[in-house]
Write a protein that holds these residues in place. Structure first.
Motif, mmCIF file in Angstrom:
data_model
loop_
_atom_site.group_PDB
_atom_site.id
_atom_site.type_symbol
_atom_site.label_atom_id
_atom_site.label_comp_id
_atom_site.label_asym_id
_atom_site.label_seq_id
_atom_site.Cartn_x
_atom_site.Cartn_y
_atom_site.Cartn_z
ATOM 1 N N LEU A 71 12.426 61.813 40.235
ATOM 2 C CA LEU A 71 11.960 61.243 41.491
ATOM 3 C C LEU A 71 12.501 59.827 41.595
ATOM 4 C CD1 LEU A 71 8.216 62.368 41.422
ATOM 5 C CD2 LEU A 71 10.052 63.379 42.792
ATOM 6 N N LEU A 72 12.825 59.405 42.816
ATOM 7 C CA LEU A 72 13.334 58.055 43.038
ATOM 8 C C LEU A 72 12.383 57.327 43.972
ATOM 9 C CD1 LEU A 72 15.681 56.058 42.554
ATOM 10 C CD2 LEU A 72 16.742 56.956 44.640
ATOM 11 N N ASP A 73 11.686 56.338 43.429
ATOM 12 C CA ASP A 73 10.693 55.598 44.206
ATOM 13 C C ASP A 73 11.314 54.454 45.011
ATOM 14 O OD1 ASP A 73 8.543 57.151 43.253
ATOM 15 O OD2 ASP A 73 8.423 55.946 41.437
ATOM 16 N N HIS A 74 12.418 53.917 44.538
ATOM 17 C CA HIS A 74 13.090 52.818 45.234
ATOM 18 C C HIS A 74 14.550 52.805 44.807
ATOM 19 C CE1 HIS A 74 14.186 48.816 46.656
ATOM 20 N NE2 HIS A 74 13.062 48.797 47.348
ATOM 21 N N PHE A 75 15.436 52.440 45.715
ATOM 22 C CA PHE A 75 16.851 52.421 45.387
ATOM 23 C C PHE A 75 17.188 51.437 44.271
ATOM 24 C CE2 PHE A 75 17.960 54.668 49.432
ATOM 25 C CZ PHE A 75 18.740 55.665 48.835
ATOM 26 N N ASP A 76 16.349 50.457 44.036
ATOM 27 C CA ASP A 76 16.595 49.527 42.932
ATOM 28 C C ASP A 76 16.705 50.262 41.598
ATOM 29 O OD1 ASP A 76 16.453 47.490 44.750
ATOM 30 O OD2 ASP A 76 14.520 46.703 44.071
ATOM 31 N N ASP A 77 16.021 51.411 41.500
ATOM 32 C CA ASP A 77 15.982 52.161 40.249
ATOM 33 C C ASP A 77 17.167 53.110 40.069
ATOM 34 O OD1 ASP A 77 13.452 50.991 39.809
ATOM 35 O OD2 ASP A 77 12.462 52.608 40.928
ATOM 36 N N LEU A 78 17.978 53.294 41.115
ATOM 37 C CA LEU A 78 19.001 54.338 41.068
ATOM 38 C C LEU A 78 20.111 54.097 40.046
ATOM 39 C CD1 LEU A 78 20.193 56.963 41.980
ATOM 40 C CD2 LEU A 78 21.198 55.795 43.950
ATOM 41 N N PRO A 79 20.705 52.917 39.954
ATOM 42 C CA PRO A 79 21.803 52.766 38.980
ATOM 43 C C PRO A 79 21.404 53.145 37.557
ATOM 44 C CG PRO A 79 21.814 50.943 40.524
ATOM 45 C CD PRO A 79 20.541 51.703 40.778
ATOM 46 N N ASP A 80 20.248 52.696 37.097
ATOM 47 C CA ASP A 80 19.796 53.045 35.749
ATOM 48 C C ASP A 80 19.486 54.531 35.636
ATOM 49 O OD1 ASP A 80 20.084 50.449 34.886
ATOM 50 O OD2 ASP A 80 17.963 49.934 35.122
ATOM 51 N N LEU A 81 18.893 55.094 36.699
ATOM 52 C CA LEU A 81 18.574 56.520 36.688
ATOM 53 C C LEU A 81 19.845 57.352 36.586
ATOM 54 C CD1 LEU A 81 16.588 58.902 37.087
ATOM 55 C CD2 LEU A 81 16.923 58.627 39.565
ATOM 56 N N ALA A 82 20.850 57.012 37.378
ATOM 57 C CA ALA A 82 22.108 57.763 37.332
ATOM 58 C C ALA A 82 22.776 57.643 35.974
ATOM 59 C CB ALA A 82 23.039 57.261 38.435
ATOM 60 N N ALA A 83 22.716 56.459 35.389
ATOM 61 C CA ALA A 83 23.320 56.277 34.065
ATOM 62 C C ALA A 83 22.626 57.142 33.026
ATOM 63 C CB ALA A 83 23.256 54.806 33.682
ATOM 64 N N ARG A 84 21.306 57.235 33.114
ATOM 65 C CA ARG A 84 20.568 58.056 32.159
ATOM 66 C C ARG A 84 20.869 59.543 32.348
ATOM 67 N NH1 ARG A 84 16.204 54.840 33.724
ATOM 68 N NH2 ARG A 84 15.239 56.605 34.805
ATOM 69 N N MET A 85 20.941 59.985 33.596
ATOM 70 C CA MET A 85 21.083 61.408 33.876
ATOM 71 C C MET A 85 22.516 61.902 33.670
ATOM 72 S SD MET A 85 18.511 61.935 37.124
ATOM 73 C CE MET A 85 18.504 63.717 36.963
ATOM 74 N N LEU A 86 23.487 61.024 33.872
ATOM 75 C CA LEU A 86 24.891 61.460 33.786
ATOM 76 C C LEU A 86 25.602 60.927 32.547
ATOM 77 C CD1 LEU A 86 25.928 61.173 37.542
ATOM 78 C CD2 LEU A 86 25.098 63.176 36.297
ATOM 79 N N GLY A 87 24.913 60.103 31.776
ATOM 80 C CA GLY A 87 25.500 59.633 30.526
ATOM 81 C C GLY A 87 26.485 58.494 30.711
#
Length: 219
Positions: free
Chosen positions: A203-219
């Motif tokens: 889940l993405l609560d705010h776009f501020d969290d996206l870069p770290d989330l993408a890095a975690r999910m895609l390696g």
């Protein structure tokens, strides 16, 4: 290349105000006045035909022939006032720019007709940020079929096996399942955190969290 693909309506931008206005323009021309309002935002994000069905259902008489007749009228009205009320969600531009700076490819895959999606992203000043834009009519199929998603990734120079989708609806969730890629659904769309019912990978609560989330999910 790692790639993040975005839905447009309800994910990058709140387009509901202009979508509802376009549907109401159809009803106005038929002499019915405004049949849709702010409480119908969720329906707006399910597309023009969904809005027309809801409006006509409130008149107590609706069939698909009426929808087919008014859909081109809706698209014309929408194209003439596509960015009056539409606003990008907070942090969207910054998140896309951050992904690009970290070496991610970024693309848009939307069920909005390609021409309208191109026009809207140009008006919002974000078209140049994305390496590809695939619309509802770019290919013979549309989301949740996997083909538009795969095309978006490849046109952006990415690798489907190292990609993910950011969306806001069940259609986006099912697109990810069809393509075999993880999906993050935003909680700032019309469904809020109830979107969790679709059991996305994140889940993405705010776009501020996206870069770290993408890095975690895609390696």
């Amino acid at each position: 290349m790692r790639t993040v693909v975005f839905d447009l309506d309800g994910t990058l931008a709140d387009t509901s105000g202009d979508l509802l206005a376009a549907a109401n323009a159809c009803f106005q021309r038929l002499g019915h006045g405004d049949l849709l309002g702010p409480d119908d935002t969720l329906t707006a994000f399910h597309g023009g035909r969904a809005m027309l069905r809801l409006g006509f259902s409130r008149l107590g008489a609706m069939d698909e022939a009426m929808i087919d007749a008014q859909y081109p009228v809706l698209l014309e009205a929408y194209g003439q006032a596509i960015a009056v009320h539409t606003r990008l969600y907070p942090g969207a531009v910054e998140a896309v720019e951050a992904l690009r700076s970290k070496g991610f490819a970024v693309a848009i895959c939307t069920n909005k007709p390609e021409g309208l999606a191109e026009e809207l992203t140009l008006r919002l000043g974000i078209r140049g940020l994305f390496g590809a834009l695939i619309g509802a009519d770019t290919l013979p199929t549309r989301k949740p079929d996997a083909a538009p998603y795969v095309a978006a990734v490849r046109q952006a120079g990415g690798n489907v096996a190292r990609s993910m989708l950011i969306g806001d609806t069940e259609t986006d969730r099912n697109t990810g399942l069809a393509a075999g890629v993880p999906v993050a659904l935003v909680t700032f769309g019309p469904e809020g955190r109830s979107i969790e019912r679709l059991k996305p990978e994140a889940l993405l609560d705010h776009f501020d969290d996206l870069p770290d989330l993408a890095a975690r999910m895609l390696g």
